[in-house]
Scaffold this motif. Structure first.
Motif, PDB file in Angstrom:
ATOM      1  N   LYS A 247       0.183  -6.678  13.526  1.00 45.52           N
ATOM      2  CA  LYS A 247       0.821  -5.366  13.464  1.00 45.52           C
ATOM      3  C   LYS A 247       0.154  -4.400  12.487  1.00 45.52           C
ATOM      4  O   LYS A 247       0.521  -3.228  12.438  1.00 45.52           O
ATOM      5  N   PHE A 248      -0.812  -4.876  11.692  1.00 47.22           N
ATOM      6  CA  PHE A 248      -1.477  -3.998  10.733  1.00 47.22           C
ATOM      7  C   PHE A 248      -2.574  -3.235  11.459  1.00 47.22           C
ATOM      8  O   PHE A 248      -3.558  -3.817  11.914  1.00 47.22           O
ATOM      9  N   GLY A 254      -4.953   3.399   6.668  1.00 49.33           N
ATOM     10  CA  GLY A 254      -5.071   4.714   6.052  1.00 49.33           C
ATOM     11  C   GLY A 254      -3.970   4.968   5.041  1.00 49.33           C
ATOM     12  O   GLY A 254      -4.215   5.495   3.948  1.00 49.33           O
ATOM     13  N   ASP A 255      -2.733   4.574   5.380  1.00 45.47           N
ATOM     14  CA  ASP A 255      -1.610   4.747   4.451  1.00 45.47           C
ATOM     15  C   ASP A 255      -1.818   3.910   3.189  1.00 45.47           C
ATOM     16  O   ASP A 255      -1.544   4.366   2.067  1.00 45.47           O
ATOM     17  N   LEU A 260      -3.264   3.608  -2.620  1.00 46.09           N
ATOM     18  CA  LEU A 260      -4.110   3.085  -3.692  1.00 46.09           C
ATOM     19  C   LEU A 260      -4.872   4.205  -4.383  1.00 46.09           C
ATOM     20  O   LEU A 260      -5.055   4.195  -5.601  1.00 46.09           O
ATOM     21  N   ASP A 261      -5.299   5.182  -3.596  1.00 42.41           N
ATOM     22  CA  ASP A 261      -6.031   6.315  -4.157  1.00 42.41           C
ATOM     23  C   ASP A 261      -5.145   7.105  -5.117  1.00 42.41           C
ATOM     24  O   ASP A 261      -5.554   7.472  -6.218  1.00 42.41           O
ATOM     25  N   ARG A 262      -3.893   7.360  -4.711  1.00 45.82           N
ATOM     26  CA  ARG A 262      -2.962   8.085  -5.586  1.00 45.82           C
ATOM     27  C   ARG A 262      -2.688   7.293  -6.851  1.00 45.82           C
ATOM     28  O   ARG A 262      -2.637   7.839  -7.949  1.00 45.82           O
ATOM     29  N   HIS A 263      -2.511   5.980  -6.713  1.00 45.02           N
ATOM     30  CA  HIS A 263      -2.243   5.142  -7.877  1.00 45.02           C
ATOM     31  C   HIS A 263      -3.411   5.175  -8.848  1.00 45.02           C
ATOM     32  O   HIS A 263      -3.226   5.246 -10.068  1.00 45.02           O
TER      33      HIS A 263
END
Length: 278
Positions: A247-248, A254-255, A260-263
């Protein structure tokens, strides 16, 4: 100490004068009610593969039967392959006791070592079919023997393309491994998952099934019995298995990367150079 028991904490609290005499059960109750639980921990790792996104997207697209934006044909196949290393034959020093009424199976803790082997498996993602073999150890030659075992039989021998998804283990790492496979079988295409992303390799799901249903609790007389059990399980699995409900998707990827980028930006600006490009 990095980890304290409740009795130790009770003694420490009283010794420092933070509280009067206090019982370990009270400490346990306080900790249970606290929102912060410092004795718990989770490990993590930075994404260091500069090609993480394209590698991951290729694997996920292949699971969805597409490649470079085009649907796979009926004569194109996707194989997920890897090795399960060091499966031991543990010869229990006393016979295992079968379960009985209100009694679990009893397996003696003491055992003799009957050797270990590597289990190599190739899993056809869309046909839910497994091809396995055992070897004394892993390496380039054992892995290529697995490739030959699959590619020498139909429908793979005459297929237009057979995509092999593997991780970055030493048996099949890098462009040299891809060239080696193509030289031996021109219709075989080796694809790597990103570094530290073996969880994207569907054969790992099959290995988890093998661990639960075949290897545990590991009570074998010798390595021959290990191989016989693995071989019999393959036959049983291939007779009834359905493809994994993977299901991935690339959208989920992308989500995940955006989060991870925001973190990284919010909490580790010094690591911003490691962020992935869109």
């Amino acid at each position: 100490m990095s980890r304290w028991s409740c009795p130790e904490l009770a003694v420490e609290l009283e010794g420092r004068g933070i509280t009067g005499p206090i019982s370990p059960s009270t400490v346990r109750r306080w900790l249970r009610e606290e929102a912060i639980k410092p004795w718990q921990h989770r490990s993590w790792i930075f994404i260091t593969d500069p090609a993480f996104r394209p590698k991951a997207e290729r694997a996920l697209d292949l699971y969805a039967r597409t490649f470079n934006g085009e649907p796979l044909g009926a004569d194109e196949y996707v194989i997920s392959a890897d090795e399960k290393t060091s499966i031991q034959a543990r010869c229990r020093c006393h016979p295992t006791l079968a379960p009985g009424q209100a009694r679990a199976m009893r397996v003696n803790h003491t055992y003799g070592r009957g050797g270990a082997l590597a289990y190599l498996a190739a899993y056809d993602v869309h046909q839910a079919r497994v091809f396995g073999r055992t070897e004394p150890r892993t390496g380039i030659d054992p892995f290529m023997a697995l490739v030959a075992q699959v590619m020498s039989q139909e429908p793979y021998a005459s297929a237009k393309r057979v995509f092999w998804i593997v991780d970055n283990g030493s048996s099949h790492r890098g462009q040299a491994a891809a060239d080696r496979m193509t030289a031996a079988f021109p219709n075989a295409v080796l694809m790597h998952t990103p570094i530290h992303a073996s969880w994207m390799n569907q054969v790992e799901v099959y290995f988890s099934v093998v661990q639960r249903k075949v290897v545990s609790p590991n009570d074998f007389t010798d390595l021959t019995q290990v191989w016989d059990r693995l071989r019999a399980f393959e036959d049983r699995y291939n007779a009834t298995a359905q493809p994994f409900q993977w299901k991935f998707t690339t959208s989920d990827l992308g989500d995940l990367l955006a989060g991870l980028d925001r973190h990284t930006v919010d909490h580790h600006p010094e690591e911003s150079s490691l962020r992935l490009s869109a």
